[in-house]
Design a protein around this motif. Sequence first.
Motif, PDB file in Angstrom:
ATOM      1  N   GLY A  60       0.778  -1.228   0.000  1.00 49.15           N
ATOM      2  CA  GLY A  60       0.000   0.000   0.000  1.00 49.15           C
ATOM      3  C   GLY A  60       0.812   1.281   0.000  1.00 49.15           C
ATOM      4  N   GLU A  61       2.133   1.166   0.207  1.00 50.84           N
ATOM      5  CA  GLU A  61       2.970   2.373   0.184  1.00 50.84           C
ATOM      6  C   GLU A  61       2.924   3.018  -1.193  1.00 50.84           C
ATOM      7  OE1 GLU A  61       7.004   2.386   1.889  1.00 50.84           O
ATOM      8  OE2 GLU A  61       6.497   0.384   2.626  1.00 50.84           O
ATOM      9  N   LYS A  62       2.895   4.343  -1.210  1.00 53.13           N
ATOM     10  CA  LYS A  62       2.915   5.085  -2.467  1.00 53.13           C
ATOM     11  C   LYS A  62       4.365   5.370  -2.841  1.00 53.13           C
ATOM     12  CE  LYS A  62      -1.613   7.021  -1.606  1.00 53.13           C
ATOM     13  NZ  LYS A  62      -2.327   8.145  -1.018  1.00 53.13           N
ATOM     14  N   ALA A  63       4.780   4.803  -3.972  1.00 50.80           N
ATOM     15  CA  ALA A  63       6.168   4.927  -4.419  1.00 50.80           C
ATOM     16  C   ALA A  63       6.363   6.115  -5.347  1.00 50.80           C
ATOM     17  CB  ALA A  63       6.604   3.644  -5.123  1.00 50.80           C
ATOM     18  N   GLY A  64       5.290   6.599  -5.950  1.00 50.66           N
ATOM     19  CA  GLY A  64       5.382   7.696  -6.902  1.00 50.66           C
ATOM     20  C   GLY A  64       4.049   7.903  -7.574  1.00 50.66           C
ATOM     21  N   ALA A  65       4.088   8.523  -8.737  1.00 47.68           N
ATOM     22  CA  ALA A  65       2.850   8.791  -9.478  1.00 47.68           C
ATOM     23  C   ALA A  65       3.157   8.902 -10.963  1.00 47.68           C
ATOM     24  CB  ALA A  65       2.180  10.059  -8.970  1.00 47.68           C
ATOM     25  N   ILE A  66       2.112   8.773 -11.746  1.00 49.28           N
ATOM     26  CA  ILE A  66       2.196   8.932 -13.184  1.00 49.28           C
ATOM     27  C   ILE A  66       0.965   9.693 -13.637  1.00 49.28           C
ATOM     28  CG2 ILE A  66       1.160   6.660 -13.597  1.00 49.28           C
ATOM     29  CD1 ILE A  66       2.915   6.446 -16.145  1.00 49.28           C
ATOM     30  N   ARG A  67       1.179  10.635 -14.546  1.00 49.05           N
ATOM     31  CA  ARG A  67       0.068  11.380 -15.126  1.00 49.05           C
ATOM     32  C   ARG A  67      -0.060  10.989 -16.586  1.00 49.05           C
ATOM     33  NH1 ARG A  67       0.320  16.828 -17.765  1.00 49.05           N
ATOM     34  NH2 ARG A  67      -1.830  17.431 -18.147  1.00 49.05           N
ATOM     35  N   ILE A  68      -1.272  10.679 -16.966  1.00 50.93           N
ATOM     36  CA  ILE A  68      -1.605  10.348 -18.342  1.00 50.93           C
ATOM     37  C   ILE A  68      -2.550  11.425 -18.860  1.00 50.93           C
ATOM     38  CG2 ILE A  68      -2.684   8.648 -19.879  1.00 50.93           C
ATOM     39  CD1 ILE A  68      -0.096   7.658 -18.433  1.00 50.93           C
ATOM     40  N   VAL A  69      -2.238  11.946 -20.022  1.00 48.08           N
ATOM     41  CA  VAL A  69      -3.158  12.844 -20.714  1.00 48.08           C
ATOM     42  C   VAL A  69      -3.776  12.010 -21.829  1.00 48.08           C
ATOM     43  CG1 VAL A  69      -3.429  14.970 -22.030  1.00 48.08           C
ATOM     44  CG2 VAL A  69      -1.727  14.850 -20.182  1.00 48.08           C
ATOM     45  N   ASP A  70      -5.063  11.754 -21.704  1.00 49.75           N
ATOM     46  CA  ASP A  70      -5.779  10.916 -22.666  1.00 49.75           C
ATOM     47  C   ASP A  70      -7.020  11.678 -23.126  1.00 49.75           C
ATOM     48  OD1 ASP A  70      -7.128   9.020 -24.138  1.00 49.75           O
ATOM     49  OD2 ASP A  70      -6.947   7.434 -22.652  1.00 49.75           O
ATOM     50  N   TRP A  71      -6.976  12.135 -24.344  1.00 47.88           N
ATOM     51  CA  TRP A  71      -8.065  12.921 -24.915  1.00 47.88           C
ATOM     52  C   TRP A  71      -9.239  12.045 -25.331  1.00 47.88           C
ATOM     53  CZ3 TRP A  71      -7.442  17.966 -24.270  1.00 47.88           C
ATOM     54  CH2 TRP A  71      -6.149  18.453 -24.087  1.00 47.88           C
ATOM     55  N   LYS A  72      -9.047  10.734 -25.319  1.00 49.03           N
ATOM     56  CA  LYS A  72     -10.090   9.777 -25.724  1.00 49.03           C
ATOM     57  C   LYS A  72     -10.513   9.995 -27.178  1.00 49.03           C
ATOM     58  CE  LYS A  72     -10.432   7.886 -21.615  1.00 49.03           C
ATOM     59  NZ  LYS A  72      -9.847   6.606 -21.340  1.00 49.03           N
ATOM     60  N   GLU A  73      -9.550  10.448 -27.975  1.00 46.46           N
ATOM     61  CA  GLU A  73      -9.775  10.646 -29.404  1.00 46.46           C
ATOM     62  C   GLU A  73      -8.679   9.883 -30.145  1.00 46.46           C
ATOM     63  OE1 GLU A  73      -9.667  14.869 -30.074  1.00 46.46           O
ATOM     64  OE2 GLU A  73     -11.148  15.257 -28.519  1.00 46.46           O
ATOM     65  N   PRO A  74      -9.039   8.967 -31.036  1.00 50.09           N
ATOM     66  CA  PRO A  74      -8.038   8.118 -31.701  1.00 50.09           C
ATOM     67  C   PRO A  74      -6.956   8.881 -32.458  1.00 50.09           C
ATOM     68  CG  PRO A  74     -10.283   7.504 -32.355  1.00 50.09           C
ATOM     69  CD  PRO A  74     -10.388   8.693 -31.465  1.00 50.09           C
ATOM     70  N   GLU A  75      -7.296  10.064 -32.971  1.00 51.50           N
ATOM     71  CA  GLU A  75      -6.309  10.813 -33.755  1.00 51.50           C
ATOM     72  C   GLU A  75      -5.332  11.605 -32.889  1.00 51.50           C
ATOM     73  OE1 GLU A  75      -9.837  13.425 -33.094  1.00 51.50           O
ATOM     74  OE2 GLU A  75      -9.614  11.372 -33.782  1.00 51.50           O
ATOM     75  N   ARG A  76      -5.569  11.666 -31.586  1.00 50.05           N
ATOM     76  CA  ARG A  76      -4.669  12.405 -30.679  1.00 50.05           C
ATOM     77  C   ARG A  76      -3.875  11.430 -29.826  1.00 50.05           C
ATOM     78  NH1 ARG A  76      -7.392  17.672 -28.133  1.00 50.05           N
ATOM     79  NH2 ARG A  76      -5.206  18.179 -27.864  1.00 50.05           N
TER      80      ARG A  76
END
Length: 156
Positions: A65-81
Motif C-alpha cells: 500500500g505504500e505510495k512509491a510515486g505517481a504517473i500522469r496520463i493525458v488521454d483525450w479519448k480521441e483516436p487521432e490524438r
Amino acid sequence: MKIHLIRAGLENAEEIWHMQIESFRELLDRYQDYHTNPGNEPLEKVQARLEQESTYYYFICLENGEKAGAIRIVDWKEPERKKRISPLFLLPIYQNKGFAQQAIRLCEKLHGENGWELSTISQEKKNCHLYEKMGYHTTGLLEKINDRLTLVFYEK
C-alpha cells in the motif's frame, strides 16, 4: 515486487506535489531547469492538471500500500490524438527497481497500447533506455532547455 495503480483526485494534489518535489529534486539541482522541471512547479499547477478532463493521475503503489510515486496520463479519448505521459516519477528510494516499467505497462492496458508520446532529459541515459526498452522510439525532435539539459521526444 508488483505494483498497482490507484487513481488520484483533486483531494490528492498536495500529496502528489510533495512527492513530485522530492522525486525531481536531484534532477533540478543537477540541470537547474527551473522553468520546466516538475520539482519546481507550484501546487496550483498540479491542482490545475487534476482538474483537466483529459488528465488521469495514478499513484504507483507497492503491494503493502505504500505510495512509491505517481504517473500522469493525458488521454483525450480521441483516436487521432496521442496520449501523453507527463510526468512519471518515483521517490528516490523506489527508483531503479522496475516500478516505472510496470506503471507504464499498466497505464497502456488502461488507456491503450498505441498512440503514445512523452519527453525526457536526453542526458539521462537510464530514462532514455527505459522508454526505448518499453517500445518507444525517438521522434528526432530535441528541445534545448539550457546549456546542461536537452529534452528528447519519444512516441509509440
